[in-house]
Design a protein around this motif. Structure first.
Motif, PDB file in Angstrom:
ATOM      1  N   SER A 179     -37.638 -45.761  97.818  1.00  0.00           N
ATOM      2  CA  SER A 179     -38.081 -44.732  98.511  1.00  0.00           C
ATOM      3  C   SER A 179     -36.997 -43.772  99.222  1.00  0.00           C
ATOM      4  O   SER A 179     -37.278 -42.866  99.766  1.00  0.00           O
ATOM      5  CB  SER A 179     -39.059 -44.746  99.489  1.00  0.00           C
ATOM      6  N   SER A 180     -35.719 -44.360  99.183  1.00  0.00           N
ATOM      7  CA  SER A 180     -34.548 -43.954 100.018  1.00  0.00           C
ATOM      8  C   SER A 180     -34.231 -42.374  99.502  1.00  0.00           C
ATOM      9  O   SER A 180     -33.701 -42.433  98.402  1.00  0.00           O
ATOM     10  CB  SER A 180     -33.462 -44.649 100.107  1.00  0.00           C
ATOM     11  N   PRO A 181     -34.148 -41.411 100.317  1.00  0.00           N
ATOM     12  CA  PRO A 181     -33.510 -40.046  99.771  1.00  0.00           C
ATOM     13  C   PRO A 181     -31.993 -40.070  99.847  1.00  0.00           C
ATOM     14  O   PRO A 181     -31.428 -40.547 100.700  1.00  0.00           O
ATOM     15  CB  PRO A 181     -34.088 -39.188 101.070  1.00  0.00           C
ATOM     16  N   VAL A 182     -31.624 -39.776  98.650  1.00  0.00           N
ATOM     17  CA  VAL A 182     -30.275 -40.080  98.431  1.00  0.00           C
ATOM     18  C   VAL A 182     -29.545 -38.537  98.113  1.00  0.00           C
ATOM     19  O   VAL A 182     -29.927 -37.845  97.257  1.00  0.00           O
ATOM     20  CB  VAL A 182     -29.668 -40.896  97.261  1.00  0.00           C
ATOM     21  N   VAL A 236     -45.183 -45.391 104.608  1.00  0.00           N
ATOM     22  CA  VAL A 236     -43.941 -46.106 104.775  1.00  0.00           C
ATOM     23  C   VAL A 236     -42.907 -45.134 104.116  1.00  0.00           C
ATOM     24  O   VAL A 236     -41.775 -45.059 104.686  1.00  0.00           O
ATOM     25  CB  VAL A 236     -44.402 -47.224 103.961  1.00  0.00           C
ATOM     26  N   ARG A 237     -43.329 -44.537 102.816  1.00  0.00           N
ATOM     27  CA  ARG A 237     -42.207 -43.561 102.313  1.00  0.00           C
ATOM     28  C   ARG A 237     -41.745 -42.425 103.424  1.00  0.00           C
ATOM     29  O   ARG A 237     -40.800 -42.198 103.378  1.00  0.00           O
ATOM     30  CB  ARG A 237     -42.837 -42.916 101.133  1.00  0.00           C
ATOM     31  N   TRP A 238     -42.883 -41.970 104.120  1.00  0.00           N
ATOM     32  CA  TRP A 238     -42.587 -40.912 104.877  1.00  0.00           C
ATOM     33  C   TRP A 238     -41.795 -41.347 106.115  1.00  0.00           C
ATOM     34  O   TRP A 238     -40.642 -40.679 106.760  1.00  0.00           O
ATOM     35  CB  TRP A 238     -43.828 -40.246 105.621  1.00  0.00           C
ATOM     36  N   GLU A 239     -42.023 -42.528 106.644  1.00  0.00           N
ATOM     37  CA  GLU A 239     -41.360 -43.123 107.692  1.00  0.00           C
ATOM     38  C   GLU A 239     -39.687 -43.034 107.371  1.00  0.00           C
ATOM     39  O   GLU A 239     -39.048 -43.017 108.269  1.00  0.00           O
ATOM     40  CB  GLU A 239     -41.801 -44.470 108.097  1.00  0.00           C
ATOM     41  N   HIS A 240     -39.659 -43.740 106.195  1.00  0.00           N
ATOM     42  CA  HIS A 240     -38.155 -43.991 105.881  1.00  0.00           C
ATOM     43  C   HIS A 240     -37.335 -42.481 105.540  1.00  0.00           C
ATOM     44  O   HIS A 240     -36.214 -42.243 106.109  1.00  0.00           O
ATOM     45  CB  HIS A 240     -38.088 -44.436 104.438  1.00  0.00           C
ATOM     46  N   ALA A 241     -37.898 -41.320 104.818  1.00  0.00           N
ATOM     47  CA  ALA A 241     -37.532 -40.164 104.773  1.00  0.00           C
ATOM     48  C   ALA A 241     -37.327 -39.532 106.289  1.00  0.00           C
ATOM     49  O   ALA A 241     -36.357 -38.773 106.450  1.00  0.00           O
ATOM     50  CB  ALA A 241     -38.473 -39.331 104.000  1.00  0.00           C
ATOM     51  N   ALA A 242     -38.342 -39.830 107.260  1.00  0.00           N
ATOM     52  CA  ALA A 242     -38.293 -39.305 108.537  1.00  0.00           C
ATOM     53  C   ALA A 242     -37.038 -39.608 109.353  1.00  0.00           C
ATOM     54  O   ALA A 242     -36.336 -38.909 109.930  1.00  0.00           O
ATOM     55  CB  ALA A 242     -39.552 -39.618 109.183  1.00  0.00           C
ATOM     56  N   ASP A 243     -36.814 -40.936 108.950  1.00  0.00           N
ATOM     57  CA  ASP A 243     -35.693 -41.514 109.669  1.00  0.00           C
ATOM     58  C   ASP A 243     -34.329 -40.737 109.152  1.00  0.00           C
ATOM     59  O   ASP A 243     -33.541 -40.414 110.057  1.00  0.00           O
ATOM     60  CB  ASP A 243     -35.593 -43.044 109.256  1.00  0.00           C
ATOM     61  N   GLU A 244     -33.950 -40.621 107.749  1.00  0.00           N
ATOM     62  CA  GLU A 244     -33.073 -39.721 107.311  1.00  0.00           C
ATOM     63  C   GLU A 244     -33.013 -38.450 108.122  1.00  0.00           C
ATOM     64  O   GLU A 244     -31.868 -37.823 108.318  1.00  0.00           O
ATOM     65  CB  GLU A 244     -33.205 -39.807 105.933  1.00  0.00           C
ATOM     66  N   ALA A 266     -26.307 -35.764  97.117  1.00  0.00           N
ATOM     67  CA  ALA A 266     -25.102 -35.961  96.136  1.00  0.00           C
ATOM     68  C   ALA A 266     -23.758 -36.566  96.943  1.00  0.00           C
ATOM     69  O   ALA A 266     -23.806 -36.903  98.088  1.00  0.00           O
ATOM     70  CB  ALA A 266     -24.956 -34.609  96.106  1.00  0.00           C
ATOM     71  N   GLY A 267     -23.059 -37.203  96.045  1.00  0.00           N
ATOM     72  CA  GLY A 267     -22.204 -38.253  96.335  1.00  0.00           C
ATOM     73  C   GLY A 267     -22.449 -39.388  96.140  1.00  0.00           C
ATOM     74  O   GLY A 267     -23.611 -39.735  96.073  1.00  0.00           O
ATOM     75  N   ALA A 268     -21.502 -40.204  96.474  1.00  0.00           N
ATOM     76  CA  ALA A 268     -22.058 -41.945  96.031  1.00  0.00           C
ATOM     77  C   ALA A 268     -22.573 -42.323  97.507  1.00  0.00           C
ATOM     78  O   ALA A 268     -22.387 -42.290  98.450  1.00  0.00           O
ATOM     79  CB  ALA A 268     -20.525 -42.479  96.350  1.00  0.00           C
ATOM     80  N   PRO A 269     -23.829 -42.922  97.157  1.00  0.00           N
ATOM     81  CA  PRO A 269     -24.525 -43.663  98.079  1.00  0.00           C
ATOM     82  C   PRO A 269     -23.855 -44.816  98.546  1.00  0.00           C
ATOM     83  O   PRO A 269     -23.236 -45.376  97.978  1.00  0.00           O
ATOM     84  CB  PRO A 269     -25.904 -43.995  97.447  1.00  0.00           C
ATOM     85  N   VAL A 270     -24.050 -44.898 100.065  1.00  0.00           N
ATOM     86  CA  VAL A 270     -23.274 -46.075 100.682  1.00  0.00           C
ATOM     87  C   VAL A 270     -24.451 -47.114 101.353  1.00  0.00           C
ATOM     88  O   VAL A 270     -25.475 -46.470 102.084  1.00  0.00           O
ATOM     89  CB  VAL A 270     -22.476 -45.512 101.782  1.00  0.00           C
ATOM     90  N   LEU A 271     -24.364 -48.132 101.189  1.00  0.00           N
ATOM     91  CA  LEU A 271     -25.291 -49.067 101.879  1.00  0.00           C
ATOM     92  C   LEU A 271     -24.321 -50.073 102.735  1.00  0.00           C
ATOM     93  O   LEU A 271     -23.665 -50.667 102.313  1.00  0.00           O
ATOM     94  CB  LEU A 271     -26.169 -49.987 100.880  1.00  0.00           C
TER      95      LEU A 271
END
Length: 286
Positions: A216-219, A136-144, A221-226
Motif C-alpha cells: 500500500s506504500s505510495p511510491v 490502514v491503507r489511508w493511515e500509511h498514505a497519510a503518513d507520507e 518517481a525515482g528509485a524507492p528507498v527502504l
C-alpha cells in the motif's frame, strides 16, 4: 529524521507529527488530545477535532485550550463527526481523505496558520470490517502526506479494547506509537521525507502484515528507498516480504535501494537467491 518509536508520554509538538495513541478510556483520550492540540496552538496551527468522543469531551470541558467557543468563533478550531470527515462525499477511501485533508491544510495556510493539526478518534473505522483495510491503507498514505505535504500533523486515537490484530495493523503504519499497558509494537513502517523506514522486529507472524503495508506504500518517481537502520530483527519471511515488494516495483522499472541493511540480511539475501529474484541495491547511506 522524524520522531519515531514507542512512547509512554506525548512528545513535544513538532512539524510532521503522526502519533498513534492506544487509549484505555475517554478521560485518557481527552487529556492527551488537549495536550496535543495545545502544542498545535503554540505552533500557530489550526486545529481540527474528528469523532464523537472528541466532540463530547469538548462539550464537557468548554474551558479547554483557553476557551473552546472563542477558538471556534475565530476559525482556529473546528469539530467534525467521524462521518463528516471520513465517510462523507461518497464513502471512505484513501484518495478522498487525501483530497479532504490537503484542501483543509492549504486553507489553514492561506488563512495565516502555520499548518493543520488533527486530533481524530477513528476507533469505529478500525473495528469495522468494511472499512478496516482501507483505513490502514489511508493511515500509511497519510503518513507520507504528513512527511512531505504542506503542513499537517495528526494524533490518531484507537481504543485499547479493539481486536489485537486490528490494533497491530494500525500501529504498524505510524512512526510514533503509544500502546496501552505494556504491549509492545513489533515494527513500524513510516516515511522520513521520500524514503520508507522499517524499524523494530519482523518475524513470520508479522511478515504478512509487512507485506500488506509495503503493497500500500505510495511510491513516487525515482528509485524507492527502504531504510533498515532501525530493523533489530527480521526472519526469512520478512526478507521475502521485502523482496516481493522490490520485485513488484522492478516490474515497473523502479529498482529498490535498501539502505543500512544489517549484515545478516545481506548474507541471507544472497543465500536465499533473492538477489537473483528481486532487483535491489544495497547502500550504507545515513
Amino acid at each position: 529524521m522524524r520522531g519515531h518509536g514507542q512512547v509512554s508520554e506525548l512528545p513535544d509538538a513538532t512539524a510532521h507529527d503522526h502519533v498513534c495513541w492506544v487509549y484505555r478510556d475517554d478521560a485518557e483520550l481527552h487529556a492527551v488530545g488537549m495536550e496535543f492540540l495545545a502544542g498545535g496552538l503554540a505552533r500557530g496551527e489550526r486545529l481540527l477535532c474528528v469523532g464523537d468522543r472528541m466532540a463530547e469531551g469538548l462539550r464537557r470541558d468548554p474551558g479547554a485550550l483557553g476557551g473552546v467557543a472563542a477558538l471556534s468563533a475565530a476559525g482556529t478550531l473546528a469539530v467534525l463527526t467521524l462521518a463528516e470527515a471520513y465517510v462523507a462525499s461518497g464513502g471512505f477511501s484513501t484518495e478522498r481523505q487525501r483530497t479532504f485533508y490537503d484542501a483543509a491544510t492549504r486553507r489553514a495556510l492561506a488563512d495565516g496558520y502555520t499548518g493543520l493539526r488533527v486530533l481524530a478518534d477513528v476507533t469505529a473505522l478500525a473495528g469495522d470490517p468494511v472499512h478496516h483495510d482501507e483505513l490502514v491503507r489511508w493511515e500509511h498514505a497519510a503518513d507520507e502526506f504528513m512527511a512531505n505535504g504542506p503542513g499537517m500533523s495528526a494524533l490518531c486515537g484507537y481504543r485499547a479494547d479493539l481486536p489485537e490484530a486490528a490494533l497491530a495493523d494500525v500501529t504498524a503504519v505510524h512512526p510514533l506509537v503509544h500502546s496501552a499497558g505494556d504491549g509492545a509494537v513489533p515494527f513500524r513502517l513510516f516515511f522520513d521525507g521520500r524514503r520508507l523506514v522499517l524499524a523494530g522486529d519482523v518475524d513470520t507472524l508479522g511478515a504478512e502484515r509487512l507485506t500488506r503495508a509495503l503493497r500500500s506504500s505510495p511510491v513516487d518517481a525515482g528509485a524507492p528507498v527502504l531504510d533498515l537502520a532501525g530493523l533489530r530483527f527480521a526472519d526469512v519471511a520478512a526478507y521475502r516480504a521485502i523482496a516481493e515488494w522490490a520485485r513488484s516495483l522492478a516490474g515497473d522499472g523502479e529498482p529498490v535501494e535498501l539502505w543500512n541493511a544489517p549484515a545478516l540480511l545481506r548474507r541471507t539475501w544472497r543465500l536465499l537467491g533473492l538477489d537473483e529474484w528481486a532487483s535491489v541495491s544495497f547502500a550504507s547511506a545515513a
